[in-house]
Each structure stands twice: as structure tokens, then as C-alpha cells.
Motif scaffolding. Sequence first.
Motif, PDB file in Angstrom:
ATOM      1  N   LEU A 120       0.821  -1.199   0.000  1.00 57.92           N
ATOM      2  CA  LEU A 120       0.000   0.000   0.000  1.00 57.92           C
ATOM      3  C   LEU A 120       0.860   1.256   0.000  1.00 57.92           C
ATOM      4  O   LEU A 120       0.524   2.248  -0.656  1.00 57.92           O
ATOM      5  N   GLN A 121       1.978   1.235   0.701  1.00 60.03           N
ATOM      6  CA  GLN A 121       2.838   2.407   0.768  1.00 60.03           C
ATOM      7  C   GLN A 121       3.340   2.824  -0.617  1.00 60.03           C
ATOM      8  O   GLN A 121       3.377   4.012  -0.951  1.00 60.03           O
ATOM      9  N   LYS A 122       3.709   1.821  -1.444  1.00 58.89           N
ATOM     10  CA  LYS A 122       4.183   2.145  -2.784  1.00 58.89           C
ATOM     11  C   LYS A 122       3.043   2.662  -3.643  1.00 58.89           C
ATOM     12  O   LYS A 122       3.210   3.616  -4.423  1.00 58.89           O
ATOM     13  N   LEU A 123       1.866   2.031  -3.539  1.00 58.72           N
ATOM     14  CA  LEU A 123       0.707   2.499  -4.289  1.00 58.72           C
ATOM     15  C   LEU A 123       0.388   3.941  -3.920  1.00 58.72           C
ATOM     16  O   LEU A 123       0.101   4.784  -4.786  1.00 58.72           O
ATOM     17  N   LEU A 124       0.438   4.239  -2.631  1.00 62.99           N
ATOM     18  CA  LEU A 124       0.177   5.594  -2.163  1.00 62.99           C
ATOM     19  C   LEU A 124       1.181   6.603  -2.717  1.00 62.99           C
ATOM     20  O   LEU A 124       0.830   7.747  -3.010  1.00 62.99           O
ATOM     21  N   VAL A 133       0.014   7.575  -6.130  1.00 57.74           N
ATOM     22  CA  VAL A 133      -1.184   8.414  -6.059  1.00 57.74           C
ATOM     23  C   VAL A 133      -0.824   9.817  -5.596  1.00 57.74           C
ATOM     24  O   VAL A 133      -1.289  10.823  -6.152  1.00 57.74           O
ATOM     25  N   ARG A 134       0.019   9.913  -4.574  1.00 58.36           N
ATOM     26  CA  ARG A 134       0.435  11.222  -4.058  1.00 58.36           C
ATOM     27  C   ARG A 134       1.200  12.007  -5.125  1.00 58.36           C
ATOM     28  O   ARG A 134       0.996  13.221  -5.278  1.00 58.36           O
ATOM     29  N   ARG A 135       2.040  11.320  -5.885  1.00 58.38           N
ATOM     30  CA  ARG A 135       2.794  11.997  -6.946  1.00 58.38           C
ATOM     31  C   ARG A 135       1.857  12.513  -8.033  1.00 58.38           C
ATOM     32  O   ARG A 135       2.001  13.646  -8.517  1.00 58.38           O
ATOM     33  N   CYS A 136       0.881  11.710  -8.430  1.00 60.09           N
ATOM     34  CA  CYS A 136      -0.076  12.123  -9.455  1.00 60.09           C
ATOM     35  C   CYS A 136      -0.891  13.314  -8.973  1.00 60.09           C
ATOM     36  O   CYS A 136      -1.130  14.275  -9.714  1.00 60.09           O
ATOM     37  N   ASP A 137      -1.296  13.278  -7.712  1.00 53.18           N
ATOM     38  CA  ASP A 137      -2.050  14.385  -7.131  1.00 53.18           C
ATOM     39  C   ASP A 137      -1.193  15.641  -7.100  1.00 53.18           C
ATOM     40  O   ASP A 137      -1.661  16.745  -7.441  1.00 53.18           O
ATOM     41  N   ALA A 138       0.057  15.505  -6.722  1.00 52.73           N
ATOM     42  CA  ALA A 138       0.949  16.669  -6.649  1.00 52.73           C
ATOM     43  C   ALA A 138       1.214  17.253  -8.035  1.00 52.73           C
ATOM     44  O   ALA A 138       1.239  18.480  -8.213  1.00 52.73           O
ATOM     45  N   ASP A 139       1.405  16.392  -9.022  1.00 62.59           N
ATOM     46  CA  ASP A 139       1.732  16.853 -10.379  1.00 62.59           C
ATOM     47  C   ASP A 139       0.554  17.540 -11.052  1.00 62.59           C
ATOM     48  O   ASP A 139       0.731  18.512 -11.808  1.00 62.59           O
ATOM     49  N   PHE A 140      -0.643  17.033 -10.815  1.00 55.38           N
ATOM     50  CA  PHE A 140      -1.801  17.522 -11.567  1.00 55.38           C
ATOM     51  C   PHE A 140      -2.889  18.146 -10.696  1.00 55.38           C
ATOM     52  O   PHE A 140      -3.963  18.466 -11.204  1.00 55.38           O
ATOM     53  N   LYS A 141      -2.619  18.298  -9.387  1.00 56.34           N
ATOM     54  CA  LYS A 141      -3.552  18.976  -8.475  1.00 56.34           C
ATOM     55  C   LYS A 141      -4.956  18.397  -8.606  1.00 56.34           C
ATOM     56  O   LYS A 141      -5.930  19.109  -8.903  1.00 56.34           O
ATOM     57  N   LEU A 142      -5.054  17.119  -8.342  1.00 55.02           N
ATOM     58  CA  LEU A 142      -6.316  16.407  -8.545  1.00 55.02           C
ATOM     59  C   LEU A 142      -7.354  16.713  -7.475  1.00 55.02           C
ATOM     60  O   LEU A 142      -8.542  16.858  -7.778  1.00 55.02           O
ATOM     61  N   ILE A 143      -6.921  16.768  -6.213  1.00 52.55           N
ATOM     62  CA  ILE A 143      -7.855  16.883  -5.096  1.00 52.55           C
ATOM     63  C   ILE A 143      -7.655  18.217  -4.388  1.00 52.55           C
ATOM     64  O   ILE A 143      -6.537  18.561  -4.000  1.00 52.55           O
ATOM     65  N   ALA A 144      -8.755  18.951  -4.239  1.00 51.45           N
ATOM     66  CA  ALA A 144      -8.723  20.229  -3.533  1.00 51.45           C
ATOM     67  C   ALA A 144      -9.353  20.056  -2.155  1.00 51.45           C
ATOM     68  O   ALA A 144     -10.138  19.126  -1.924  1.00 51.45           O
ATOM     69  N   ALA A 145      -9.000  20.935  -1.243  1.00 51.71           N
ATOM     70  CA  ALA A 145      -9.561  20.884   0.105  1.00 51.71           C
ATOM     71  C   ALA A 145     -11.082  20.995   0.045  1.00 51.71           C
ATOM     72  O   ALA A 145     -11.624  21.863  -0.641  1.00 51.71           O
ATOM     73  N   GLY A 146     -11.751  20.092   0.744  1.00 52.63           N
ATOM     74  CA  GLY A 146     -13.203  20.113   0.776  1.00 52.63           C
ATOM     75  C   GLY A 146     -13.881  19.327  -0.322  1.00 52.63           C
ATOM     76  O   GLY A 146     -15.117  19.259  -0.358  1.00 52.63           O
ATOM     77  N   ASP A 147     -13.111  18.731  -1.224  1.00 45.19           N
ATOM     78  CA  ASP A 147     -13.709  17.914  -2.284  1.00 45.19           C
ATOM     79  C   ASP A 147     -14.479  16.743  -1.679  1.00 45.19           C
ATOM     80  O   ASP A 147     -14.066  16.154  -0.667  1.00 45.19           O
ATOM     81  N   ARG A 148     -15.586  16.411  -2.309  1.00 41.81           N
ATOM     82  CA  ARG A 148     -16.336  15.208  -1.960  1.00 41.81           C
ATOM     83  C   ARG A 148     -16.117  14.238  -3.118  1.00 41.81           C
ATOM     84  O   ARG A 148     -16.643  14.432  -4.214  1.00 41.81           O
ATOM     85  N   VAL A 149     -15.286  13.236  -2.887  1.00 41.76           N
ATOM     86  CA  VAL A 149     -14.785  12.349  -3.945  1.00 41.76           C
ATOM     87  C   VAL A 149     -15.533  11.023  -3.925  1.00 41.76           C
ATOM     88  O   VAL A 149     -15.613  10.350  -2.889  1.00 41.76           O
ATOM     89  N   ALA A 150     -16.060  10.642  -5.070  1.00 36.89           N
ATOM     90  CA  ALA A 150     -16.704   9.338  -5.225  1.00 36.89           C
ATOM     91  C   ALA A 150     -15.855   8.478  -6.152  1.00 36.89           C
ATOM     92  O   ALA A 150     -15.535   8.891  -7.266  1.00 36.89           O
ATOM     93  N   ALA A 190      -6.776   5.361   2.336  1.00 41.43           N
ATOM     94  CA  ALA A 190      -5.583   5.614   3.147  1.00 41.43           C
ATOM     95  C   ALA A 190      -5.072   7.046   2.964  1.00 41.43           C
ATOM     96  O   ALA A 190      -4.662   7.699   3.934  1.00 41.43           O
ATOM     97  N   TYR A 191      -5.138   7.544   1.744  1.00 44.63           N
ATOM     98  CA  TYR A 191      -4.605   8.867   1.419  1.00 44.63           C
ATOM     99  C   TYR A 191      -5.340   9.981   2.177  1.00 44.63           C
ATOM    100  O   TYR A 191      -4.726  10.985   2.561  1.00 44.63           O
ATOM    101  N   ARG A 192      -6.638   9.812   2.411  1.00 44.63           N
ATOM    102  CA  ARG A 192      -7.410  10.864   3.079  1.00 44.63           C
ATOM    103  C   ARG A 192      -6.931  11.103   4.505  1.00 44.63           C
ATOM    104  O   ARG A 192      -7.206  12.154   5.094  1.00 44.63           O
ATOM    105  N   ARG A 193      -6.183  10.129   5.079  1.00 38.41           N
ATOM    106  CA  ARG A 193      -5.730  10.278   6.455  1.00 38.41           C
ATOM    107  C   ARG A 193      -4.601  11.295   6.587  1.00 38.41           C
ATOM    108  O   ARG A 193      -4.409  11.866   7.665  1.00 38.41           O
ATOM    109  N   PHE A 194      -3.836  11.509   5.490  1.00 40.37           N
ATOM    110  CA  PHE A 194      -2.721  12.448   5.603  1.00 40.37           C
ATOM    111  C   PHE A 194      -2.629  13.440   4.448  1.00 40.37           C
ATOM    112  O   PHE A 194      -1.699  14.258   4.395  1.00 40.37           O
TER     113      PHE A 194
END
Length: 239
Positions: A3-7, A10-27, A45-49
Motif C-alpha cells: 500500500l505504501q508504494k501504491l500511495l 497516487v500522491r505523486r499524481c495528485d501533486a503533479d496535476f492537483k487532482l484533489i482540492a480541500a473540501g472535495d467530496r470524492v466518489a 488511506a490517502y485521506r488520512r494524511f
Amino acid sequence: MKLQKLLSFVRRCDADFKLIAAGDRVAVGLSGGKDSLALLCALAAYRRFCTNPFELCAVTIDAGAGADFAPLVPLCRDLDVPLHIVETQIAPIVFEERKEKNPCSLCAKMRRGALDNKLVELGYNTLALGHNADDMVETFLLSMLYEGRLNTLAPKSYMDRTGIKLVRPLLYVREKETAAFVSENGISIIHNPCPANGNTCRETMKRLIDDMNAITPTAFERIHSALTHPERNNLIKSE
């Protein structure tokens, strides 16, 4: 895959392309396949940090083809993710009523429409789909060879009709890695009863990529790198 590697992907993709903004409701569009299952676990797991706090749920579209989605219930409960299963008659319409010769496009549009409607009903503004790196390269080749244009899956886009943001956090993850993740973690994959499963143009692209890699071992990595670096192409724009 851990899971750590998968995360990390995901974190890199989010950082590169700004996928998730504060307050987003993600389905998460949870089909029960290996990719959507891996995505659900990663985002839970990502939502925890994540520095941008977000809400999370899962939406499963039952196309009416006979799939058993029962195993998703305990998984979502363990992950503390609300699960919404939407029953439809997409499969009977596509295969029995319309008898589509090329059913994938219509099925995808109807499934996306059902997802959009459910997100609007629930008040969620972001749809996360489990498309992976292989999907990205295959889509590029499909577009080029079958449509004569250069196009691929964008990490982030917005749907005109609803304004819902669509994100693809797994675009740095290979298909074999999501398969390894669900296998190593004992997660049950939902069998896909679709009559067209395994007999599509996308399967042809998989074989083409294998052939290219046999000639140039870094072919896949080179194409994927070109597609995910905005400074190298005009297909994907970072913000």
C-alpha cells in the motif's frame, strides 16, 4: 505491491496535476475490478494524511449483467467508505434491445451517465476513476490508429453537463501493479460477466504494446513519459 508504494504513486499524481482540492467530496467509480479496488484502498488511506482534506464514498453501477457485488460491502465497511450500488438495465439495453456490434462505447457512456446522476444526487463534486498507466498508453494508440488524432486520458477534466471534476489518480501505476496489490492483500475481484469482456480493440493494443516492447524494451515507458510530461506535449496540461 505494498500500500505504501501504491500511495506514493497516487500522491505523486495528485501533486503533479492537483487532482484533489480541500473540501472535495470524492466518489470512486467502483466496478469491482482490480484497478478500482486498488484506487479505493489507496484513497481511503490517502485521506488520512492528504494536505487537502476530502470526503470519500464509492459508487458502483450494476449494469444488469448478473455481476455479484456482495463482496464490496464488507470491504467498504472495513475501509469506512460509504458504498452506493446503482441498479440499471444498461446491459440488456446494449446487448438485447439494441444488439450493438461495438457495445463498449455506448455502455461506457451509459455507465458514466449513471455515475454522474448519482454524484449529483449525493452532492459529490469529484469522480475518481481507476484508469492506470496502461490504459493511458492504450488510449493514445487507439486514438491515433483508429481515429487519426492524438488524444489520451487526462489526469483531470471537468464534465460539461454537470461540472463534476473527473480525476484519475492511478495514471502512474501499471496494470500489473494493481493486479499484484489486490492479490497480495487478498481482495476479491468481482467477475465481469460482460459478453464483450476480453474481445475488444483495447486488447489488440495490449498485444501491440507487447510487440513494441519486444523490439524496444523501453517503448511503453517512453510513450508514458511523453504523455505525462506537459512540457513535452500538448495533450495534457498541468495547472
